[in-house]
Write a protein that holds these residues in place. Structure first.
Motif, mmCIF file in Angstrom:
data_model
loop_
_atom_site.group_PDB
_atom_site.id
_atom_site.type_symbol
_atom_site.label_atom_id
_atom_site.label_comp_id
_atom_site.label_asym_id
_atom_site.label_seq_id
_atom_site.Cartn_x
_atom_site.Cartn_y
_atom_site.Cartn_z
ATOM 1 N N GLY A 151 -6.047 19.141 60.516
ATOM 2 C CA GLY A 151 -5.839 20.226 59.564
ATOM 3 C C GLY A 151 -4.407 20.726 59.664
ATOM 4 O O GLY A 151 -3.768 20.595 60.707
ATOM 5 N N PHE A 152 -3.915 21.312 58.572
ATOM 6 C CA PHE A 152 -2.535 21.783 58.536
ATOM 7 C C PHE A 152 -2.476 23.204 57.990
ATOM 8 O O PHE A 152 -3.154 23.535 57.016
ATOM 9 N N ILE A 153 -1.642 24.027 58.633
ATOM 10 C CA ILE A 153 -1.301 25.355 58.113
ATOM 11 C C ILE A 153 0.215 25.466 58.173
ATOM 12 O O ILE A 153 0.815 25.263 59.234
ATOM 13 N N PHE A 154 0.839 25.809 57.035
ATOM 14 C CA PHE A 154 2.288 25.860 56.979
ATOM 15 C C PHE A 154 2.769 27.276 56.671
ATOM 16 O O PHE A 154 2.005 28.148 56.271
ATOM 17 N N GLN A 155 4.076 27.483 56.847
ATOM 18 C CA GLN A 155 4.678 28.770 56.550
ATOM 19 C C GLN A 155 4.487 29.117 55.078
ATOM 20 O O GLN A 155 4.136 30.239 54.730
ATOM 21 N N PRO B 212 3.138 29.708 60.959
ATOM 22 C CA PRO B 212 2.169 30.201 59.973
ATOM 23 C C PRO B 212 2.360 31.657 59.579
ATOM 24 O O PRO B 212 1.812 32.098 58.567
ATOM 25 N N THR B 213 3.121 32.433 60.358
ATOM 26 C CA THR B 213 3.337 33.838 60.016
ATOM 27 C C THR B 213 4.769 34.093 59.541
ATOM 28 O O THR B 213 5.187 35.233 59.387
ATOM 29 N N GLY B 214 5.521 33.026 59.301
ATOM 30 C CA GLY B 214 6.931 33.166 58.957
ATOM 31 C C GLY B 214 7.182 33.928 57.667
ATOM 32 O O GLY B 214 8.233 34.556 57.515
ATOM 33 N N ASN B 215 6.250 33.886 56.722
ATOM 34 C CA ASN B 215 6.426 34.572 55.441
ATOM 35 C C ASN B 215 5.670 35.891 55.368
ATOM 36 O O ASN B 215 5.509 36.453 54.278
ATOM 37 N N LEU B 216 5.193 36.378 56.513
ATOM 38 C CA LEU B 216 4.357 37.574 56.531
ATOM 39 C C LEU B 216 5.052 38.709 57.276
ATOM 40 O O LEU B 216 5.843 38.479 58.185
ATOM 41 N N ASP B 217 4.725 39.955 56.897
ATOM 42 C CA ASP B 217 5.224 41.090 57.664
ATOM 43 C C ASP B 217 4.510 41.140 59.005
ATOM 44 O O ASP B 217 3.516 40.431 59.224
ATOM 45 N N SER B 218 5.006 41.956 59.923
ATOM 46 C CA SER B 218 4.491 41.942 61.297
ATOM 47 C C SER B 218 3.017 42.314 61.366
ATOM 48 O O SER B 218 2.250 41.714 62.133
#
Length: 273
Positions: free
Chosen positions: A105-109, A185-191
């Motif tokens: 499985g894959f999850i990307f930024q 996976p959290t690169g495009n998300l706020d903290s």
């Protein structure tokens, strides 16, 4: 000769390896001659089933290249990369495509959701394209675990960034892969939203038995993992259990002064194969 079971007369099922992914002497180079770059230099590392591992290192350390080689997205130059008991470096393109479809499985930024499809359709899209039907009980369990029950009919534009990443997580989980690779996976998300996604990933490991290998540059994100593997100059240089944000940050500061070509200080176990 393999013994048969006295009750059924069938060969017993061999015990499953504790390792979901293993590399042994893995090398990956780009270019030739004087422009040749050794991105991975004899990397031997193993990832245990049911464990959440973060892979970290300075920019250019080889962490994303390691993930791409393990996931079959990049070929290897030397050595081997195994998913379970299969050496993916020896597979044909057709068999490699099948293995990625069935066991990884894959999850990307970037969420990579289809904007015209609903959340449910995005989750099940990959299985539908290969003629498979999702297990409805497992689908319900994954959707509940990720808190998406009330969002399944929504399209990506109607979802927050965190909800879109949850859909991407569900898409990665729905085929029950042996291992999930997550690239920032959290690169495009706020903290705050990033923390929610990391808690969900950790919960998938703890409650669903999933194996996750996550590439990240963020010590706070790495602290959600059970283990951190550090790379520098294309080599494994440390292996930390039960990390905290402070211990990870301190190790990264040490690595920032690691000179190219200097001996790697890592002396832990080699790949378990």
């Amino acid at each position: 000769m393999t013994p048969r079971s006295p009750r059924t007369g069938q060969h017993p099922t061999p015990p499953q390896s504790p390792w979901a992914a293993v590399t042994s002497g893995l090398c990956k180079s780009f270019g030739t001659g004087p422009t040749r770059v050794m991105a991975l230099d004899h990397v031997s590392v193993a990832f245990r089933r049911g464990e959440f591992t973060a892979v970290m290192g300075p920019s250019g350390s080889g962490k994303s290249t390691l993930m791409h080689c393990l996931a079959g997205l990049d070929s290897v130059s030397a050595g081997s990369a195994h998913i379970g008991d299969i050496d993916i470096s020896r597979l044909s393109d057709r068999r490699l495509t099948r293995l990625r479809r069935d066991r990884i499985g894959f999850i990307f930024q970037a969420f990579h959701l289809v904007p015209t499809l609903t959340a449910l359709e995005n989750i099940t899209l990959g299985m539908g394209l290969t003629g498979r039907r999702p297990d409805q009980r497992w689908l319900a369990q994954v959707v509940a675990a990720l808190g998406l029950e009330k969002r399944l009919s929504h399209r990506p534009s109607q979802l927050s960034g965190g909800q879109q990443q949850r859909v991407a997580c569900a898409r990665a989980l729905i085929g029950r892969p042996e291992i999930i690779f997550a690239d920032e996976p959290t690169g495009n998300l706020d903290s705050h939203t990033g923390a929610e996604v990391l808690k969900l990933l950790e919960s998938c490991v703890r409650h669903l038995g999933q194996t996750i290998v996550m590439v990240t540059h963020d010590p706070v994100a790495a602290a959600y993992a059970h283990r951190v593997v550090f790379l520098a100059d294309g080599r494994v240089v440390d292996d930390m259990q039960a990390p905290s944000a402070d211990t990870v940050l301190a190790r990264l500061k040490d690595l920032s002064g690691h000179r190219p070509g200097s001996p790697a200080p890592y002396s832990g176990p080699a790949a378990a194969r």
